[in-house]
Design a protein around this motif. Structure first.
Motif, PDB file in Angstrom:
ATOM      1  N   TRP A   1       0.869  -1.174   0.000  1.00  0.00           N
ATOM      2  CA  TRP A   1       0.000   0.000   0.000  1.00  0.00           C
ATOM      3  C   TRP A   1       0.907   1.225   0.000  1.00  0.00           C
ATOM      4  CZ3 TRP A   1      -4.757  -0.879  -1.203  1.00  0.00           C
ATOM      5  CH2 TRP A   1      -5.390  -2.057  -0.812  1.00  0.00           C
ATOM      6  N   TYR A   2       0.760   2.082  -1.019  1.00  0.00           N
ATOM      7  CA  TYR A   2       1.599   3.269  -1.125  1.00  0.00           C
ATOM      8  C   TYR A   2       0.741   4.392  -1.694  1.00  0.00           C
ATOM      9  CZ  TYR A   2       2.066   2.156  -6.123  1.00  0.00           C
ATOM     10  OH  TYR A   2       1.809   1.886  -7.453  1.00  0.00           O
TER      11      TYR A   2
ATOM     12  N   SER B   1       6.700  -4.006   2.653  1.00  0.00           N
ATOM     13  CA  SER B   1       6.746  -2.856   1.749  1.00  0.00           C
ATOM     14  C   SER B   1       5.422  -2.115   1.890  1.00  0.00           C
ATOM     15  CB  SER B   1       6.943  -3.297   0.298  1.00  0.00           C
ATOM     16  OG  SER B   1       8.253  -3.744   0.056  1.00  0.00           O
ATOM     17  N   GLY B   2       5.494  -0.844   2.233  1.00  0.00           N
ATOM     18  CA  GLY B   2       4.299  -0.024   2.288  1.00  0.00           C
ATOM     19  C   GLY B   2       3.445  -0.198   3.535  1.00  0.00           C
TER      20      GLY B   2
ATOM     21  N   GLY C   1       8.631   2.046   3.981  1.00  0.00           N
ATOM     22  CA  GLY C   1       7.720   2.922   3.255  1.00  0.00           C
ATOM     23  C   GLY C   1       6.343   2.980   3.892  1.00  0.00           C
ATOM     24  N   SER C   2       5.425   3.700   3.250  1.00  0.00           N
ATOM     25  CA  SER C   2       4.131   3.944   3.881  1.00  0.00           C
ATOM     26  C   SER C   2       3.075   4.256   2.836  1.00  0.00           C
ATOM     27  CB  SER C   2       4.257   5.117   4.862  1.00  0.00           C
ATOM     28  OG  SER C   2       3.020   5.413   5.468  1.00  0.00           O
ATOM     29  N   TRP C   3       1.824   4.266   3.318  1.00  0.00           N
ATOM     30  CA  TRP C   3       0.657   4.515   2.460  1.00  0.00           C
ATOM     31  C   TRP C   3       0.719   5.864   1.760  1.00  0.00           C
ATOM     32  CZ3 TRP C   3      -2.095   8.869   3.684  1.00  0.00           C
ATOM     33  CH2 TRP C   3      -1.922   9.388   4.978  1.00  0.00           C
ATOM     34  N   ASN C   4       1.420   6.842   2.333  1.00  0.00           N
ATOM     35  CA  ASN C   4       1.457   8.189   1.758  1.00  0.00           C
ATOM     36  C   ASN C   4       2.802   8.526   1.123  1.00  0.00           C
ATOM     37  OD1 ASN C   4       2.679   8.184   4.284  1.00  0.00           O
ATOM     38  ND2 ASN C   4       2.184  10.316   4.714  1.00  0.00           N
ATOM     39  N   TYR C   5       3.641   7.510   0.934  1.00  0.00           N
ATOM     40  CA  TYR C   5       4.931   7.692   0.270  1.00  0.00           C
ATOM     41  C   TYR C   5       4.910   6.969  -1.078  1.00  0.00           C
ATOM     42  CZ  TYR C   5       7.250   9.792   4.321  1.00  0.00           C
ATOM     43  OH  TYR C   5       7.637  10.635   5.346  1.00  0.00           O
TER      44      TYR C   5
END
Length: 500
Positions: free
Chosen positions: A403-404, A429-430, A464-468
């Motif tokens: 999820w990104y 990841s994410g 990483g992240s949902w908003n990156y």
């Protein structure tokens, strides 16, 4: 030519007739239904073929959350997993004797109460570039390979393993039984397999990452891994781990066993995560299968009167806990250790401590629950002993596993709703960044054993992240924040050393 023969100890056709298979269904609205599945098989389509899988072979189905394209189906065979779409619109169940049909869009996850099965056949194990894995018989009697010195047809019975690179004219390395190796391009348009479920698949070589020929009988399963008596499988074969290294282990709920080994730490993808170095672990460890959720963290809040973190309007439940700083995360770890009767992993200063409470920088001596070290995190994200070199954790396609910013609908999503990596860990990841135990330090090319960095004032964050962007979700990407920092894009997962 004599095809690879399958010696089946259980007649597969006899188990196609399935009645009342026990299961737990997690609905999207949060309901949990204990029931029985009243279906003989599951119809499933992937980008390489259509499958009909007996319910008796199914271990878990994870349905796509909004924005995700892929349903994940895991079978009872070690590490066998498929990503694609469920063709059945409805799941038929029996609830307390009452027949009910649930539309698949209402379901989040189905856990089927089938026991893991041993593989007692001569077959091949196929790893695809999407992260899918399956066992079966290779029906193609051989492969045609064009080398720089000629074109050859190699019969199946002479092959030990194959590794594929690229699309189109696939560059392939073939290992032969007599220890020869050949490199060239595969001329065949498709390689045909017959799965344990009976389905036949014609797979383009461009979709395959490796094929391992299991010429000797696989005896059983231990810790989720297939155990072979005499099969000689190279370290690049993607059979994860040395199944004899840890003996019989009872894996804690929602944890994954990561067996000791070595890997290349870092990446040259953007020239930032360099220089590369060899890292070796002398101990096995458990890694959280999922990021810690709001539901799990809430028990800690209630028990200790800790601050209740904000969900930023995303919702709580099975979403990863956010708005927690590094100190909050290690307090949760210490609380969980005490709850389970284990020594704490951290002292009041945030130092690692051993079972006697003495400060240590050796993670192998830390007994309680803790945050992973940065090296442990990357090793697990790369599939441990599998040494995966995917760009993301479990795939080269970011949408399969992460999820990104492009697909998250501007919020963190429930854990485990994307596909796992090759050892069954989700969301590395994410979704949300994850705290690590280490302080951020520059890389060096020196070989390292059980590394941990306690120098500095900025704690490592990974994943990483949902908003990156997708670039931030790569396996090797690094970030760091002060330990007092908390954010709606930052959470954590737990880890634990397996003590000798």
């Amino acid at each position: 030519m004599k095809k690879v023969m399958i010696v089946v100890s259980v007649l597969l056709l006899s188990i196609l007739v399935i009645a009342n298979t026990g299961a737990k269904i997690e609905m999207r609205n949060g309901d949990v239904i204990e029931c029985e599945i009243n279906m003989e098989s599951i119809s499933f389509i992937t980008d390489y073929g259509e499958l009909k899988i007996p319910v008796s072979f199914v271990r878990e189905i994870v349905f796509p959350a909004p924005g995700n394209r892929v349903t994940t189906l895991n079978t009872v065979f070690p590490n066998e997993t498929f990503g694609g779409f469920l063709l059945d619109e409805y799941i038929s169940i029996s609830l307390l004797g009452n027949p009910i049909r649930f539309h698949k869009d209402a379901i989040g996850k189905i856990a089927v109460y089938n026991e893991d099965k041993a593989i007692n056949q001569e077959l091949v194990q196929v790893h695809l570039k999407t992260g899918d894995q399956f066992y079966g018989e290779m029906l193609s009697t051989g492969v045609d390979i064009q080398t720089s010195y000629g074109e050859f047809e190699i019969v199946t019975e002479n092959i030990e393993g194959m590794e594929f690179e690229g699309e189109g004219n696939v560059l392939t390395k073939i290992k032969l039984n007599n220890k020869s190796e050949m490199r060239g391009t595969i001329k065949d348009d498709f390689i045909v397999f017959k799965l344990l479920s009976g389905s036949e698949l014609s797979v383009s070589p461009g979709k395959i990452r490796s094929i391992v020929f299991l010429k000797d009988k696989v005896l059983g399963i231990e810790n989720g891994q297939a155990m072979s008596e005499d099969t000689d499988i190279s370290q690049n074969s993607y059979l994860s781990g040395d199944p004899t290294s840890s003996g019989s282990v009872n894996i804690p709920e929602n944890m994954v066993l990561v067996e000791k080994g070595s890997f290349t730490f870092g990446d040259i993808w953007e020239g930032i995560e360099v220089p590369l170095s060899k890292v070796t672990f002398t101990y096995d460890f458990y890694m959280g299968k999922y990021e810690v959720t709001f539901d799990e963290y809430e028990e800690f809040v209630v028990d200790t009167a800790a601050r209740r973190p904000s969900d930023n309007g995303f919702g709580r439940g099975q979403r990863p806990v956010i708005d927690v700083n590094w100190w909050d995360a290690i307090e949760y770890c210490n609380w969980l250790s005490e709850k389970e009767g284990l020594p704490k992993a951290y002292n009041e200063n945030g130092d690692f401590v051993d079972r006697d409470g003495q400060v240590t920088t050796d993670p192998s001596l830390v007994v309680g629950y803790r945050l992973p070290t940065e090296a442990e995190w990357e090793y697990a994200a790369r599939g441990g002993q599998n040494n995966d070199r995917y760009k993301y954790s479990g795939s080269d396609n970011v949408d399969d596993v992460a999820w990104y910013s492009f697909n998250s609908t501007n919020k963190a999503q429930e854990v485990g709703t994307k596909r796992s990596n090759t050892i069954g860990i989700y969301d590395m990841s994410g979704n949300v960044w994850e705290w690590c135990s280490d302080n951020y330090d520059l890389y060096s090319s020196t070989e390292k054993t059980n590394p941990f960095s306690d120098n500095g004032s900025c704690r490592v964050c990974r994943g990483g992240s949902w908003n990156y962007t997708n670039a931030d979700a790569t396996v090797a990407n690094r970030n760091c924040e002060p330990p007092s920092f908390a954010s709606y894009s930052l959470g954590f997962r737990i880890c634990r050393t397996i003590s000798n």
